[in-house]
Design a protein around this motif. Structure first.
Motif, PDB file in Angstrom:
ATOM      1  N   VAL A 190       0.859  -1.189   0.000  1.00  0.00           N
ATOM      2  CA  VAL A 190       0.000   0.000   0.000  1.00  0.00           C
ATOM      3  C   VAL A 190       0.892   1.235   0.000  1.00  0.00           C
ATOM      4  CG1 VAL A 190      -1.940  -1.109   1.164  1.00  0.00           C
ATOM      5  CG2 VAL A 190      -0.134  -0.064   2.524  1.00  0.00           C
ATOM      6  N   ASP A 191       0.331   2.361  -0.441  1.00  0.00           N
ATOM      7  CA  ASP A 191       1.123   3.578  -0.567  1.00  0.00           C
ATOM      8  C   ASP A 191       1.726   4.016   0.764  1.00  0.00           C
ATOM      9  OD1 ASP A 191       1.880   6.038  -2.261  1.00  0.00           O
ATOM     10  OD2 ASP A 191       0.847   6.945  -0.554  1.00  0.00           O
ATOM     11  N   SER A 192       0.978   3.846   1.845  1.00  0.00           N
ATOM     12  CA  SER A 192       1.455   4.315   3.140  1.00  0.00           C
ATOM     13  C   SER A 192       2.610   3.487   3.687  1.00  0.00           C
ATOM     14  CB  SER A 192       0.312   4.338   4.166  1.00  0.00           C
ATOM     15  OG  SER A 192      -0.290   3.066   4.260  1.00  0.00           O
ATOM     16  N   SER A 193       2.917   2.348   3.034  1.00  0.00           N
ATOM     17  CA  SER A 193       4.063   1.550   3.483  1.00  0.00           C
ATOM     18  C   SER A 193       5.367   2.029   2.866  1.00  0.00           C
ATOM     19  CB  SER A 193       3.861   0.073   3.117  1.00  0.00           C
ATOM     20  OG  SER A 193       4.013  -0.123   1.718  1.00  0.00           O
ATOM     21  N   ILE A 194       5.283   2.947   1.886  1.00  0.00           N
ATOM     22  CA  ILE A 194       6.482   3.425   1.202  1.00  0.00           C
ATOM     23  C   ILE A 194       7.310   4.292   2.153  1.00  0.00           C
ATOM     24  CG2 ILE A 194       7.384   4.783  -0.723  1.00  0.00           C
ATOM     25  CD1 ILE A 194       4.805   4.096  -2.238  1.00  0.00           C
ATOM     26  N   ASN A 195       8.553   3.922   2.332  1.00  0.00           N
ATOM     27  CA  ASN A 195       9.456   4.663   3.215  1.00  0.00           C
ATOM     28  C   ASN A 195      10.071   5.808   2.422  1.00  0.00           C
ATOM     29  OD1 ASN A 195      11.512   5.585   4.886  1.00  0.00           O
ATOM     30  ND2 ASN A 195      12.023   3.538   5.634  1.00  0.00           N
ATOM     31  N   ARG A 196       9.571   6.998   2.641  1.00  0.00           N
ATOM     32  CA  ARG A 196      10.005   8.157   1.869  1.00  0.00           C
ATOM     33  C   ARG A 196      11.098   8.972   2.563  1.00  0.00           C
ATOM     34  NH1 ARG A 196       4.439   7.688   0.623  1.00  0.00           N
ATOM     35  NH2 ARG A 196       4.037   7.766  -1.635  1.00  0.00           N
ATOM     36  N   ASP A 197      11.453   8.591   3.776  1.00  0.00           N
ATOM     37  CA  ASP A 197      12.364   9.447   4.541  1.00  0.00           C
ATOM     38  C   ASP A 197      13.495   8.692   5.227  1.00  0.00           C
ATOM     39  OD1 ASP A 197      11.137   8.240   6.799  1.00  0.00           O
ATOM     40  OD2 ASP A 197       9.589   9.781   6.825  1.00  0.00           O
ATOM     41  N   GLY A 198      13.683   7.430   4.858  1.00  0.00           N
ATOM     42  CA  GLY A 198      14.780   6.684   5.457  1.00  0.00           C
ATOM     43  C   GLY A 198      14.571   6.348   6.920  1.00  0.00           C
ATOM     44  N   SER A 199      13.308   6.220   7.334  1.00  0.00           N
ATOM     45  CA  SER A 199      12.974   5.920   8.741  1.00  0.00           C
ATOM     46  C   SER A 199      13.484   7.014   9.675  1.00  0.00           C
ATOM     47  CB  SER A 199      13.546   4.557   9.157  1.00  0.00           C
ATOM     48  OG  SER A 199      13.007   3.521   8.366  1.00  0.00           O
ATOM     49  N   ILE A 200      13.229   8.261   9.294  1.00  0.00           N
ATOM     50  CA  ILE A 200      13.747   9.390  10.071  1.00  0.00           C
ATOM     51  C   ILE A 200      13.172   9.448  11.481  1.00  0.00           C
ATOM     52  CG2 ILE A 200      12.004  11.022   9.209  1.00  0.00           C
ATOM     53  CD1 ILE A 200      15.739  11.739  10.046  1.00  0.00           C
ATOM     54  N   LEU A 201      11.937   9.013  11.651  1.00  0.00           N
ATOM     55  CA  LEU A 201      11.339   9.039  12.989  1.00  0.00           C
ATOM     56  C   LEU A 201      12.116   8.142  13.947  1.00  0.00           C
ATOM     57  CD1 LEU A 201       9.151   9.686  15.069  1.00  0.00           C
ATOM     58  CD2 LEU A 201       7.702   7.950  13.993  1.00  0.00           C
ATOM     59  N   ASP A 202      12.354   6.906  13.541  1.00  0.00           N
ATOM     60  CA  ASP A 202      13.103   5.988  14.397  1.00  0.00           C
ATOM     61  C   ASP A 202      14.546   6.452  14.567  1.00  0.00           C
ATOM     62  OD1 ASP A 202      10.906   4.330  14.730  1.00  0.00           O
ATOM     63  OD2 ASP A 202      11.389   3.145  12.956  1.00  0.00           O
ATOM     64  N   TYR A 203      15.131   6.973  13.505  1.00  0.00           N
ATOM     65  CA  TYR A 203      16.519   7.449  13.575  1.00  0.00           C
ATOM     66  C   TYR A 203      16.659   8.557  14.616  1.00  0.00           C
ATOM     67  CZ  TYR A 203      20.926   9.649  12.265  1.00  0.00           C
ATOM     68  OH  TYR A 203      22.192  10.185  12.304  1.00  0.00           O
TER      69      TYR A 203
END
Length: 305
Positions: A190-203
Motif C-alpha cells: 500500500v502507498d502508506s508503506s512506502i518509506n520516503r524518509d529513510g525511517s527518520i522518525l526511528d533514527y
C-alpha cells in the motif's frame, strides 16, 4: 507550560515552539500583544529563519519583544539558514554571514539553536564543521541542528561535525503522517508503506534528536488547514468529539495528537492569532488515550494493516 530536554542537550525547552514566519503580517501593537501573551503562558521558545519575510520577521520580533539583555535571558531563540534565492547554500562563508545577519536583526549576541534549513546537494561537511566550530567558540551559537533532513544526510554531516545535532524540523501533521504510517504498514503493498524518509522518525529517537513538526495543521504541501475543511469530514468529526470530552478546541487536540507520540516532539506553531496560540499551549495539558490517538489517525484516512 510543560517542558522537555531538547535532543541530547541539557537545554530545557517548552514542548511547543512559537513559529514567527508570519509575524510580518501583524501591526506593531498586535505583534507586541502576541509575543507578550506567549511569554505570559510559558511559550518562550521562538522559531525563526533568515528567509522569513526576507529577514523582516526577525526585526519585527526584536521590536515586538523590546529586545534587551533582561528579555534575552528569559527566551530561547532558534533560527535557520541555508536557503538562498534559487539555491541552497551550506558553505562556511554563507553560514557565518547568515548568522551575523540573524544576530543583528534579532538584536542579540547569540542564538540558542541554529538549524540548517534545507539539504544542500553541494554540501561539504568539513565546511559546515568549520562554521559550527567558529560559531560555537565565538559564543554566537550554543546548539545546532538541521531541518528537513533524512538519516543519511545527518550521518554525512556527523562525519565531520563534532557538535551534537539536537533537532530536526520536519513536516508532520495528522494528515501528513507518512513518517509514522510507513512504520505501521511495514512490508505492505500500500502507498502508506512506502518509506520516503529513510525511517527518520526511528533514527531521531535512536539518536536523541528532537523532531520539530512544522505545519502541524496543514494537509498536502501548504494546500490548506484540515481543521474545519470539507475535505476531511470524518477527521473533524472525531477531533471535535475528543475536543468536547476534554473541553478544549479542535486546535488543542491537533497539537495534543503530536505531543502524545513517545518521540517527545516539539511542534512549531505558525499562527499569529492570540486565541489560537493559547489553544496550542493548552495541548501540553492534554494526554490523549491510545484509543483516541488511533481513532484520530484512522479518521484522517490513515490505515491499519
Amino acid at each position: 507550560m510543560r517542558t522537555m530536554k531538547l535532543g541530547s542537550s541539557s537545554l530545557e525547552v517548552p514542548v511547543l515552539a512559537v513559529g514567527c514566519m508570519r509575524i510580518n503580517g501583524l501591526e506593531k501593537a498586535e505583534a507586541e500583544r502576541f509575543v507578550q501573551t506567549s511569554l505570559e503562558h510559558g511559550a518562550n521558545f521562538f522559531d525563526h529563519a533568515d528567509i522569513y519575510g526576507g529577514g523582516k520577521c526577525e526585526e519585527i520580533f526584536a521590536d515586538a519583544i523590546h529586545m534587551n539583555d533582561d528579555v534575552r535571558e528569559k527566551i530561547i531563540l532558534q533560527s535557520k539558514c541555508g536557503i538562498r534565492s534559487g539555491t541552497f547554500d551550506f558553505s562556511k562563508e554563507h553560514i557565518l554571514d547568515s548568522v551575523d545577519a540573524i544576530l543583528k536583526r534579532l538584536r542579540t549576541d547569540y542564538l540558542d539553536i541554529l538549524l540548517l534549513h534545507r539539504p544542500d546537494a553541494l554540501v561539504e561537511p568539513h565546511e559546515v564543521a568549520e562554521a559550527f566550530d567558529k560559531l560555537e567558540s565565538s559564543g554566537k551559537v550554543r546548539h545546532f541542528g538541521v531541518s528537513n533532513q533524512n538519516p543519511m544526510q545527518i550521518q554525512l554531516l556527523k562525519k565531520a561535525v563534532k557538535q551534537p545535532l539536537v533537532a530536526n524540523q520536519l513536516q508532520l501533521s495528522i494528515t501528513n503522517a507518512n513518517m509514522i504510517s510507513n512504520g505501521i504498514n511495514v512490508n505492505m503493498t500500500v502507498d502508506s508503506s512506502i518509506n520516503r524518509d529513510g525511517s527518520i522518525l526511528d533514527y531521531c529517537r535512536l539518536n536523541d534528536i528532537t523532531i520539530q513538526p512544522w505545519s502541524p495543521f496543514q494537509y498536502g504541501f501548504f494546500e490548506g488547514v484540515f481543521l474545519g475543511s470539507e475535505k476531511f469530514p470524518e477527521l473533524n468529526k472525531v477531533i471535535d468529539e475528543v475536543a468536547a470530552k476534554y473541553e478544549v478546541s479542535n486546535t488543542t487536540i491537533a497539537i495534543a495528537w503530536l505531543l502524545r507520540h513517545p518521540a517527545q516532539m516539539q511542534p512549531v506553531t505558525g499562527t499569529m492569532n492570540i486565541e489560537r496560540i493559547l489553544d496550542c499551549i493548552k495541548a501540553s495539558e492534554v494526554h490523549l488515550t491510545r484509543e483516541e490517538w488511533y481513532a484520530i489517525y484512522r479518521a484522517a484516512g490513515n490505515i491499519l494493516p
